[in-house]
Scaffold this motif. Structure first.
Motif, PDB file in Angstrom:
ATOM      1  N   TRP A   1     -29.738  -2.404  -6.843  1.00  0.00           N
ATOM      2  CA  TRP A   1     -30.507  -3.407  -7.575  1.00  0.00           C
ATOM      3  C   TRP A   1     -30.383  -4.789  -6.950  1.00  0.00           C
ATOM      4  O   TRP A   1     -31.338  -5.569  -6.975  1.00  0.00           O
ATOM      5  CB  TRP A   1     -30.124  -3.419  -9.056  1.00  0.00           C
TER       6      TRP A   1
ATOM      7  N   TYR B   1     -41.926  -8.902 -11.057  1.00  0.00           N
ATOM      8  CA  TYR B   1     -40.850  -7.989 -10.650  1.00  0.00           C
ATOM      9  C   TYR B   1     -40.704  -6.859 -11.676  1.00  0.00           C
ATOM     10  O   TYR B   1     -40.651  -5.684 -11.321  1.00  0.00           O
ATOM     11  CB  TYR B   1     -39.568  -8.803 -10.501  1.00  0.00           C
ATOM     12  N   ARG B   2     -40.650  -7.189 -12.968  1.00  0.00           N
ATOM     13  CA  ARG B   2     -40.461  -6.193 -14.033  1.00  0.00           C
ATOM     14  C   ARG B   2     -41.624  -5.200 -14.099  1.00  0.00           C
ATOM     15  O   ARG B   2     -41.439  -4.057 -14.503  1.00  0.00           O
ATOM     16  CB  ARG B   2     -40.306  -6.873 -15.393  1.00  0.00           C
TER      17      ARG B   2
ATOM     18  N   ARG C   1     -42.903  -3.646 -11.842  1.00  0.00           N
ATOM     19  CA  ARG C   1     -42.685  -2.562 -10.881  1.00  0.00           C
ATOM     20  C   ARG C   1     -41.863  -1.415 -11.482  1.00  0.00           C
ATOM     21  O   ARG C   1     -41.859  -0.306 -10.964  1.00  0.00           O
ATOM     22  CB  ARG C   1     -42.003  -3.106  -9.642  1.00  0.00           C
ATOM     23  N   PHE C   2     -41.135  -1.697 -12.587  1.00  0.00           N
ATOM     24  CA  PHE C   2     -40.306  -0.671 -13.217  1.00  0.00           C
ATOM     25  C   PHE C   2     -41.171   0.504 -13.653  1.00  0.00           C
ATOM     26  O   PHE C   2     -42.230   0.325 -14.253  1.00  0.00           O
ATOM     27  CB  PHE C   2     -39.568  -1.240 -14.436  1.00  0.00           C
ATOM     28  N   GLY C   3     -40.709   1.704 -13.349  1.00  0.00           N
ATOM     29  CA  GLY C   3     -41.432   2.900 -13.750  1.00  0.00           C
ATOM     30  C   GLY C   3     -42.604   3.254 -12.855  1.00  0.00           C
ATOM     31  O   GLY C   3     -43.165   4.339 -12.975  1.00  0.00           O
TER      32      GLY C   3
ATOM     33  N   ASP D   1     -42.955   1.686  -9.165  1.00  0.00           N
ATOM     34  CA  ASP D   1     -42.546   1.606  -7.766  1.00  0.00           C
ATOM     35  C   ASP D   1     -41.480   2.683  -7.489  1.00  0.00           C
ATOM     36  O   ASP D   1     -40.474   2.751  -8.195  1.00  0.00           O
ATOM     37  CB  ASP D   1     -41.977   0.208  -7.493  1.00  0.00           C
TER      38      ASP D   1
ATOM     39  N   PHE E   1     -37.861   1.465  -7.284  1.00  0.00           N
ATOM     40  CA  PHE E   1     -37.294   1.087  -8.579  1.00  0.00           C
ATOM     41  C   PHE E   1     -36.921   2.339  -9.371  1.00  0.00           C
ATOM     42  O   PHE E   1     -35.858   2.392  -9.996  1.00  0.00           O
ATOM     43  CB  PHE E   1     -38.296   0.243  -9.372  1.00  0.00           C
ATOM     44  N   VAL E   2     -37.784   3.331  -9.344  1.00  0.00           N
ATOM     45  CA  VAL E   2     -37.524   4.586 -10.058  1.00  0.00           C
ATOM     46  C   VAL E   2     -36.264   5.249  -9.495  1.00  0.00           C
ATOM     47  O   VAL E   2     -35.394   5.700 -10.251  1.00  0.00           O
ATOM     48  CB  VAL E   2     -38.744   5.522  -9.973  1.00  0.00           C
TER      49      VAL E   2
ATOM     50  N   ASP F   1     -33.109   3.316 -10.582  1.00  0.00           N
ATOM     51  CA  ASP F   1     -32.795   3.528 -11.991  1.00  0.00           C
ATOM     52  C   ASP F   1     -32.293   4.949 -12.240  1.00  0.00           C
ATOM     53  O   ASP F   1     -31.516   5.187 -13.156  1.00  0.00           O
ATOM     54  CB  ASP F   1     -34.010   3.216 -12.857  1.00  0.00           C
TER      55      ASP F   1
END
Length: 103
Positions: free
Chosen positions: A25, A65-66, A68-70, A72, A75-76, A79
């Motif tokens: 991260w 930035y947020r 991209r969660f789920g 990109d 990012f996946v 996480d």
């Protein structure tokens, strides 16, 4: 500037996994317009608390930035470290603005 402070409750038996999660991260924040100030991990004694601090130029930049969660793949994958290892028991995010020394 806006700084995100994330307080984690971690599984002390899974600190190595948490460190792997954290290192990824830090890279992602820096690659996507933020400045990561590091993770602060348990050191002495029994503790299950960890902190992360990172900043973005604005809340709007953070929201980009947020988004991209789920979506990109990087990012996946990052996480997934947390999800599969169970190193994070819970976390809380707070937004702050820094007051820095005048120069």
């Amino acid at each position: 500037m806006i700084t995100c402070v994330v307080e984690y409750v971690v599984d002390p038996a899974k600190i190595d996994e948490f460190e792997r999660f954290a290192r990824r991260w830090m890279e992602l924040v820096d690659q996507h317009g933020g400045s990561h100030h590091g993770y602060f991990l348990p050191s002495e004694g029994a503790s299950d608390k960890a902190l992360a601090l990172f900043s973005f130029p604005s809340l709007a930049a953070y929201e980009v930035y947020r988004a991209r969660f789920g979506a990109d793949p990087d990012f996946v994958a990052a996480d997934r470290i947390r999800e599969e290892s169970g190193c994070v028991l819970r976390y809380e995010r707070t937004f702050m603005r820094p007051l820095l020394p005048e120069r």
